[in-house]
Design a protein around this motif. Structure first.
Motif, PDB file in Angstrom:
ATOM      1  N   GLY A 244       0.796  -1.214   0.000  1.00 58.56           N
ATOM      2  CA  GLY A 244       0.000   0.000   0.000  1.00 58.56           C
ATOM      3  C   GLY A 244       0.834   1.272   0.000  1.00 58.56           C
ATOM      4  N   GLN A 245       0.158   2.389  -0.261  1.00 61.87           N
ATOM      5  CA  GLN A 245       0.824   3.691  -0.341  1.00 61.87           C
ATOM      6  C   GLN A 245       0.934   4.326   1.045  1.00 61.87           C
ATOM      7  OE1 GLN A 245       2.095   5.794  -3.156  1.00 61.87           O
ATOM      8  NE2 GLN A 245       2.959   6.512  -1.221  1.00 61.87           N
ATOM      9  N   VAL A 246       2.112   4.839   1.356  1.00 61.29           N
ATOM     10  CA  VAL A 246       2.348   5.540   2.609  1.00 61.29           C
ATOM     11  C   VAL A 246       2.423   7.037   2.325  1.00 61.29           C
ATOM     12  CG1 VAL A 246       3.897   5.789   4.582  1.00 61.29           C
ATOM     13  CG2 VAL A 246       3.596   3.551   3.505  1.00 61.29           C
ATOM     14  N   LEU A 247       1.796   7.837   3.195  1.00 61.92           N
ATOM     15  CA  LEU A 247       1.806   9.292   3.073  1.00 61.92           C
ATOM     16  C   LEU A 247       2.343   9.912   4.356  1.00 61.92           C
ATOM     17  CD1 LEU A 247      -1.840   9.881   1.730  1.00 61.92           C
ATOM     18  CD2 LEU A 247       0.233   9.668   0.352  1.00 61.92           C
ATOM     19  N   SER A 248       2.959  11.082   4.216  1.00 63.23           N
ATOM     20  CA  SER A 248       3.333  11.908   5.353  1.00 63.23           C
ATOM     21  C   SER A 248       2.919  13.336   5.022  1.00 63.23           C
ATOM     22  CB  SER A 248       4.843  11.830   5.601  1.00 63.23           C
ATOM     23  OG  SER A 248       5.538  12.686   4.712  1.00 63.23           O
ATOM     24  N   PRO A 249       3.058  14.275   5.945  1.00 56.44           N
ATOM     25  CA  PRO A 249       2.729  15.660   5.592  1.00 56.44           C
ATOM     26  C   PRO A 249       3.505  16.189   4.403  1.00 56.44           C
ATOM     27  CG  PRO A 249       2.893  15.429   7.966  1.00 56.44           C
ATOM     28  CD  PRO A 249       3.363  14.124   7.380  1.00 56.44           C
ATOM     29  N   ASP A 250       4.641  15.564   4.076  1.00 59.30           N
ATOM     30  CA  ASP A 250       5.445  15.993   2.931  1.00 59.30           C
ATOM     31  C   ASP A 250       4.956  15.408   1.610  1.00 59.30           C
ATOM     32  OD1 ASP A 250       7.128  17.436   4.633  1.00 59.30           O
ATOM     33  OD2 ASP A 250       8.378  15.677   4.999  1.00 59.30           O
ATOM     34  N   GLY A 251       4.012  14.448   1.660  1.00 60.94           N
ATOM     35  CA  GLY A 251       3.490  13.858   0.439  1.00 60.94           C
ATOM     36  C   GLY A 251       3.683  12.361   0.400  1.00 60.94           C
ATOM     37  N   PRO A 252       3.403  11.713  -0.746  1.00 56.44           N
ATOM     38  CA  PRO A 252       3.611  10.273  -0.884  1.00 56.44           C
ATOM     39  C   PRO A 252       5.076   9.915  -0.693  1.00 56.44           C
ATOM     40  CG  PRO A 252       2.264  11.128  -2.680  1.00 56.44           C
ATOM     41  CD  PRO A 252       2.816  12.318  -1.959  1.00 56.44           C
TER      42      PRO A 252
ATOM     43  N   ILE B 210       1.189   9.937   9.909  1.00 49.57           N
ATOM     44  CA  ILE B 210       1.395   9.235   8.654  1.00 49.57           C
ATOM     45  C   ILE B 210       0.086   8.563   8.276  1.00 49.57           C
ATOM     46  CG2 ILE B 210       3.849   8.845   9.086  1.00 49.57           C
ATOM     47  CD1 ILE B 210       3.215   5.935   9.623  1.00 49.57           C
ATOM     48  N   ALA B 211      -0.075   8.290   6.999  1.00 50.02           N
ATOM     49  CA  ALA B 211      -1.280   7.616   6.509  1.00 50.02           C
ATOM     50  C   ALA B 211      -0.891   6.412   5.679  1.00 50.02           C
ATOM     51  CB  ALA B 211      -2.144   8.571   5.685  1.00 50.02           C
ATOM     52  N   PHE B 212      -1.787   5.444   5.661  1.00 49.27           N
ATOM     53  CA  PHE B 212      -1.572   4.209   4.901  1.00 49.27           C
ATOM     54  C   PHE B 212      -2.823   3.980   4.059  1.00 49.27           C
ATOM     55  CE2 PHE B 212      -0.946  -0.095   3.750  1.00 49.27           C
ATOM     56  CZ  PHE B 212       0.379  -0.445   4.010  1.00 49.27           C
ATOM     57  N   VAL B 213      -2.628   3.912   2.735  1.00 52.33           N
ATOM     58  CA  VAL B 213      -3.733   3.699   1.799  1.00 52.33           C
ATOM     59  C   VAL B 213      -3.621   2.296   1.228  1.00 52.33           C
ATOM     60  CG1 VAL B 213      -4.895   4.505  -0.284  1.00 52.33           C
ATOM     61  CG2 VAL B 213      -3.713   6.150   1.212  1.00 52.33           C
ATOM     62  N   GLY B 214      -4.657   1.490   1.415  1.00 51.12           N
ATOM     63  CA  GLY B 214      -4.655   0.124   0.918  1.00 51.12           C
ATOM     64  C   GLY B 214      -5.791  -0.127  -0.043  1.00 51.12           C
ATOM     65  N   GLU B 215      -5.594  -1.090  -0.944  1.00 48.70           N
ATOM     66  CA  GLU B 215      -6.635  -1.498  -1.896  1.00 48.70           C
ATOM     67  C   GLU B 215      -7.129  -2.886  -1.514  1.00 48.70           C
ATOM     68  OE1 GLU B 215      -7.454  -1.822  -6.719  1.00 48.70           O
ATOM     69  OE2 GLU B 215      -5.419  -1.504  -5.965  1.00 48.70           O
ATOM     70  N   HIS B 216      -8.448  -3.042  -1.476  1.00 50.18           N
ATOM     71  CA  HIS B 216      -9.048  -4.286  -1.008  1.00 50.18           C
ATOM     72  C   HIS B 216      -9.128  -5.350  -2.101  1.00 50.18           C
ATOM     73  CE1 HIS B 216     -10.404  -2.676   2.862  1.00 50.18           C
ATOM     74  NE2 HIS B 216     -10.621  -1.551   2.216  1.00 50.18           N
ATOM     75  N   ASP B 217      -9.032  -6.591  -1.680  1.00 44.51           N
ATOM     76  CA  ASP B 217      -9.461  -7.701  -2.514  1.00 44.51           C
ATOM     77  C   ASP B 217     -10.987  -7.760  -2.487  1.00 44.51           C
ATOM     78  OD1 ASP B 217      -6.854  -8.482  -3.054  1.00 44.51           O
ATOM     79  OD2 ASP B 217      -6.786  -9.930  -1.406  1.00 44.51           O
TER      80      ASP B 217
ATOM     81  N   HIS C  78     -10.732   1.290  -2.058  1.00 43.57           N
ATOM     82  CA  HIS C  78      -9.566   1.598  -1.240  1.00 43.57           C
ATOM     83  C   HIS C  78     -10.033   2.079   0.124  1.00 43.57           C
ATOM     84  CE1 HIS C  78      -7.799   1.885  -5.288  1.00 43.57           C
ATOM     85  NE2 HIS C  78      -6.594   1.775  -4.725  1.00 43.57           N
ATOM     86  N   SER C  79      -9.140   1.998   1.107  1.00 40.20           N
ATOM     87  CA  SER C  79      -9.383   2.575   2.420  1.00 40.20           C
ATOM     88  C   SER C  79      -8.101   3.251   2.895  1.00 40.20           C
ATOM     89  CB  SER C  79      -9.805   1.514   3.443  1.00 40.20           C
ATOM     90  OG  SER C  79     -11.046   0.934   3.104  1.00 40.20           O
ATOM     91  N   THR C  80      -8.268   4.230   3.782  1.00 40.59           N
ATOM     92  CA  THR C  80      -7.134   4.985   4.310  1.00 40.59           C
ATOM     93  C   THR C  80      -7.182   4.995   5.824  1.00 40.59           C
ATOM     94  OG1 THR C  80      -7.149   6.435   2.361  1.00 40.59           O
ATOM     95  CG2 THR C  80      -5.965   7.221   4.312  1.00 40.59           C
TER      96      THR C  80
END
Length: 307
Positions: A195-203, A220-227, A232-234
């Motif tokens: 999944g994609q990781v985000l911080s205040p500075d961006g991806p 920090i944020a974590f964006v995942g894609e479901h089976d 997607h969820s964050t």
């Protein structure tokens, strides 16, 4: 947005909203002592009903949704599973695995739109000696049907009840590079791997954020894609104002691969000692959202659930 709370006394608390069960807080620990018996949140779901936590994955059976942990504490393992031993690697040292005992709920309050409770726990080393007393508060609130989000607040106040200092560390403080996991820990579902990781500075990548100080990256944020479903969820993990004033500075432990996981690590690079009778406190927030959010979206979520 209204919430419904179902409490099965002595076992678990379920919170639902908008037709979905958002989370279950299990305080009757699982029976396997090697997995470090302690309370945890699982399943954790979005308002849309999509699962965003993993439970007993085959790579780490002791990973259970969202739970408070301590990987290295004065020679004991309150994380669960194999213990890291310098020069020998990870070993199945059953005699080193401690546990956390639920003692009581000091408060338990349900309003139309939120749940708040304060739980009293005891941290017990493997031989049965009580080492620490914890006062934990959990709140579920700010469910927003239009925004597809809600918040889980989790705080810890831990007091050393042992007759000598408690030393908090991690595998990294014991010799394994960039493995500073300890503290409040989330394990994601297997389909969030990569999944994609985000911080205040961006991806960014998990390697770029691993070990970064919370003082420079308060969330920090974590964006995942479901089976199974096209969605997607964050999840957003945020330190509360004031955490930087606690007994020890925090750093991020984050992996997207080979497993999706985030921990608010309080002893990533250096050990710290808690003297007899002394306490430390931390406050955290986890925001759960339907959809893939970007940095601006995360910032709006954080503003919508102000401390």
């Amino acid at each position: 947005m209204p919430v419904t709370v179902t409490h099965t006394h002595g076992e678990r608390i379920r919170v639902a909203a908008g037709g979905s069960e958002l989370l279950t807080y299990v305080y009757a620990p699982d029976p396997v002592a090697f997995e470090s018996r302690k309370p945890y949140v699982h399943p954790l779901r979005t308002l849309g009903g999509n699962p965003v936590s993993g439970y007993r994955p085959n790579d780490h059976r002791w990973h259970k949704g969202l739970q408070m942990t301590a990987s290295h504490l004065s020679g004991q393992n309150f994380w669960g599973g194999n213990s890291y031993v310098h020069g020998e690697g990870y070993l199945p040292r059953h005699e080193l695995v401690g546990s956390m005992r639920h003692d009581a709920f000091e408060t338990f309050e349900v309003a139309d739109d939120r749940l708040d409770f304060t739980e009293l726990l005891t941290w017990i080393e493997n031989g049965g000696e009580e080492w620490a007393r914890e006062r934990r508060t959990v709140a579920v609130h700010s469910a927003d049907a239009r925004g597809g989000t809600y918040a889980v607040d989790w705080s810890i106040e831990l007091t050393n009840t042992r007759g000598e200092p408690l030393h908090f560390g991690s595998p990294t403080t014991h010799g394994r590079e960039m493995a500073g996991y300890t503290g409040l820990h989330w394990r994601g579902p297997r389909d969030f791997t990569g999944g994609q990781v985000l911080s205040p500075d961006g991806p960014c990548t998990d390697e770029e954020l691993m070990g970064q100080p919370a003082s420079g990256h308060p969330w920090i944020a974590f964006v995942g894609e479901h089976d199974d479903v096209d969605a997607h969820s964050t999840l957003v993990f945020a330190h509360a104002p004031g955490n930087e004033e606690s007994v020890h500075a925090s750093h991020w432990f984050v992996r997207s691969e080979p497993v999706p996981t985030v921990a608010f690590s309080w002893a990533f690079f250096e050990e710290f000692a808690l003297q007899p009778g002394e306490s430390f406190s931390y406050r955290y927030r986890v925001l759960v959202a339907d959809g893939a959010r970007d940095v601006d979206g995360v910032e709006r979520m954080l503003k919508g659930a102000a401390w």
